[in-house]
Design a protein around this motif. Structure first.
Motif, PDB file in Angstrom:
ATOM      1  N   ARG A  17       0.817  -1.246   0.024  1.00  0.00           N
ATOM      2  CA  ARG A  17       0.125   0.133  -0.183  1.00  0.00           C
ATOM      3  C   ARG A  17       0.778   1.235   0.053  1.00  0.00           C
ATOM      4  O   ARG A  17       0.527   2.176  -0.764  1.00  0.00           O
ATOM      5  N   SER A  18       2.030   1.364   0.714  1.00  0.00           N
ATOM      6  CA  SER A  18       2.723   2.304   0.816  1.00  0.00           C
ATOM      7  C   SER A  18       3.615   2.601  -0.803  1.00  0.00           C
ATOM      8  O   SER A  18       3.421   3.771  -1.037  1.00  0.00           O
ATOM      9  N   ILE A  19       3.577   1.549  -1.441  1.00  0.00           N
ATOM     10  CA  ILE A  19       3.962   1.858  -2.849  1.00  0.00           C
ATOM     11  C   ILE A  19       3.054   2.432  -3.614  1.00  0.00           C
ATOM     12  O   ILE A  19       3.227   3.150  -4.590  1.00  0.00           O
ATOM     13  N   GLU A  20       1.997   1.913  -3.500  1.00  0.00           N
ATOM     14  CA  GLU A  20       0.750   2.501  -4.120  1.00  0.00           C
ATOM     15  C   GLU A  20       0.654   3.869  -3.914  1.00  0.00           C
ATOM     16  O   GLU A  20       0.118   4.676  -4.975  1.00  0.00           O
ATOM     17  N   LEU A  21       0.490   4.472  -2.677  1.00  0.00           N
ATOM     18  CA  LEU A  21       0.707   5.784  -2.229  1.00  0.00           C
ATOM     19  C   LEU A  21       1.805   6.373  -3.023  1.00  0.00           C
ATOM     20  O   LEU A  21       1.656   7.464  -3.411  1.00  0.00           O
ATOM     21  N   PRO A  64       8.181  10.096  -5.443  1.00  0.00           N
ATOM     22  CA  PRO A  64       7.183   9.071  -4.927  1.00  0.00           C
ATOM     23  C   PRO A  64       7.507   8.402  -3.580  1.00  0.00           C
ATOM     24  O   PRO A  64       8.422   7.437  -3.471  1.00  0.00           O
ATOM     25  N   PHE A  65       6.902   8.847  -2.823  1.00  0.00           N
ATOM     26  CA  PHE A  65       6.939   8.347  -1.161  1.00  0.00           C
ATOM     27  C   PHE A  65       5.372   8.133  -0.897  1.00  0.00           C
ATOM     28  O   PHE A  65       4.722   9.112  -1.086  1.00  0.00           O
ATOM     29  N   GLY A  66       5.339   7.087  -0.072  1.00  0.00           N
ATOM     30  CA  GLY A  66       3.994   7.028   0.824  1.00  0.00           C
ATOM     31  C   GLY A  66       3.991   6.257   1.944  1.00  0.00           C
ATOM     32  O   GLY A  66       5.040   5.509   2.065  1.00  0.00           O
ATOM     33  N   SER A  67       3.171   6.637   2.829  1.00  0.00           N
ATOM     34  CA  SER A  67       3.403   5.840   4.264  1.00  0.00           C
ATOM     35  C   SER A  67       1.954   5.451   4.659  1.00  0.00           C
ATOM     36  O   SER A  67       0.870   6.079   4.350  1.00  0.00           O
ATOM     37  N   VAL A  68       2.199   4.418   5.790  1.00  0.00           N
ATOM     38  CA  VAL A  68       0.867   3.876   6.204  1.00  0.00           C
ATOM     39  C   VAL A  68       1.201   3.761   7.820  1.00  0.00           C
ATOM     40  O   VAL A  68       1.969   3.090   8.156  1.00  0.00           O
ATOM     41  N   THR A 124       6.610   2.413   5.002  1.00  0.00           N
ATOM     42  CA  THR A 124       6.862   3.366   4.235  1.00  0.00           C
ATOM     43  C   THR A 124       7.631   2.981   2.938  1.00  0.00           C
ATOM     44  O   THR A 124       8.468   2.177   2.955  1.00  0.00           O
ATOM     45  N   SER A 125       7.274   3.607   1.729  1.00  0.00           N
ATOM     46  CA  SER A 125       7.960   3.199   0.479  1.00  0.00           C
ATOM     47  C   SER A 125       9.450   3.391   0.763  1.00  0.00           C
ATOM     48  O   SER A 125      10.191   2.909   0.086  1.00  0.00           O
ATOM     49  N   GLY A 126      10.102   4.682   1.393  1.00  0.00           N
ATOM     50  CA  GLY A 126      11.436   4.684   1.439  1.00  0.00           C
ATOM     51  C   GLY A 126      11.822   5.114   2.731  1.00  0.00           C
ATOM     52  O   GLY A 126      10.826   5.787   3.655  1.00  0.00           O
ATOM     53  N   GLU A 127      12.862   4.996   3.237  1.00  0.00           N
ATOM     54  CA  GLU A 127      13.388   5.261   4.626  1.00  0.00           C
ATOM     55  C   GLU A 127      13.195   6.707   5.115  1.00  0.00           C
ATOM     56  O   GLU A 127      13.511   7.590   4.128  1.00  0.00           O
ATOM     57  N   HIS A 128      12.870   7.066   6.051  1.00  0.00           N
ATOM     58  CA  HIS A 128      12.538   8.420   6.739  1.00  0.00           C
ATOM     59  C   HIS A 128      13.926   9.510   6.342  1.00  0.00           C
ATOM     60  O   HIS A 128      14.864   8.798   6.666  1.00  0.00           O
ATOM     61  N   VAL A 144      10.580   0.277   2.411  1.00  0.00           N
ATOM     62  CA  VAL A 144      10.834  -0.868   1.358  1.00  0.00           C
ATOM     63  C   VAL A 144      12.309  -0.562   0.783  1.00  0.00           C
ATOM     64  O   VAL A 144      13.044  -1.464   0.757  1.00  0.00           O
ATOM     65  N   SER A 145      12.611   0.966   0.752  1.00  0.00           N
ATOM     66  CA  SER A 145      14.065   0.965   0.269  1.00  0.00           C
ATOM     67  C   SER A 145      14.680   1.938   1.184  1.00  0.00           C
ATOM     68  O   SER A 145      13.936   2.871   1.715  1.00  0.00           O
ATOM     69  N   SER A 146      15.942   2.045   1.174  1.00  0.00           N
ATOM     70  CA  SER A 146      16.745   2.776   1.949  1.00  0.00           C
ATOM     71  C   SER A 146      17.264   4.208   1.528  1.00  0.00           C
ATOM     72  O   SER A 146      17.428   4.226   0.317  1.00  0.00           O
TER      73      SER A 146
END
Length: 160
Positions: free
Chosen positions: A12-16, A27-31, A80-84, A103-105
């Motif tokens: 879902r974070s990747i969808e966001l 392209p970043f998304g968080s749940v 989250t799709s990417g590290e904070h 997902v990714s760093s």
């Protein structure tokens, strides 16, 4: 260990993140998920369409601080799709949120940018979550899913 339930929220974070890219943002998304696995809040990057500080990780931290008890925040998980980034890591820590699964760093993002010859537009240094907020449990990157985020980032780089 990453569970099937974790994978649902990571996807879902990747969808966001995809929604953010399609709307003209990075392209970043968080749940945000409570301790029982229920989605409480989600958001996507709006740094181009709202303001430069509108990262989804900060949006979920602010929502959590306003709507959850300290105990509930400590038991929550942010996917989250990417590290904070450093700003988002600090917001997460100050809000008292629990585990982060990404997902990714940040290191991967830096490497992808170098591969494509893209210069960072970030005004701050790229730091890991642990460098900013050492007491937050983190998991990531997630092999396989990180390739999906890389493809989104490559599309974003091509727009620059």
């Amino acid at each position: 260990m990453i569970t099937d339930n974790d994978m649902i929220h990571l996807r879902r974070s990747i969808e966001l993140a995809t929604e953010a890219l399609e709307a003209g943002d990075e392209p970043f998304g968080s749940v945000l998920v409570d301790g029982d696995g229920h989605v409480l809040h989600e958001d996507r990057n709006r740094a181009n369409t709202v303001d430069a500080t509108y990262h989804p990780e900060i949006a979920v931290a602010k929502w959590a601080a306003a709507n959850m008890t300290a105990e509930a925040r400590a038991n929550a998980v942010v996917y989250t799709s990417g590290e904070h980034c450093a700003m988002c890591s600090a917001a997460h820590a100050w809000a008292g949120l629990g585990r982060i699964v990404y997902v990714s760093s940040s290191k991967q993002l830096d490497e992808w940018m170098q591969e494509m010859g893209v210069k960072s537009s970030s005004p701050i240094n790229s730091l890991s979550i642990q460098e900013v907020a050492p007491n937050i449990p983190v998991q990531g990157p997630i092999a396989g899913l990180d390739a999906e985020v890389k493809a989104l980032q490559q599309r974003a780089f091509q727009r620059r």
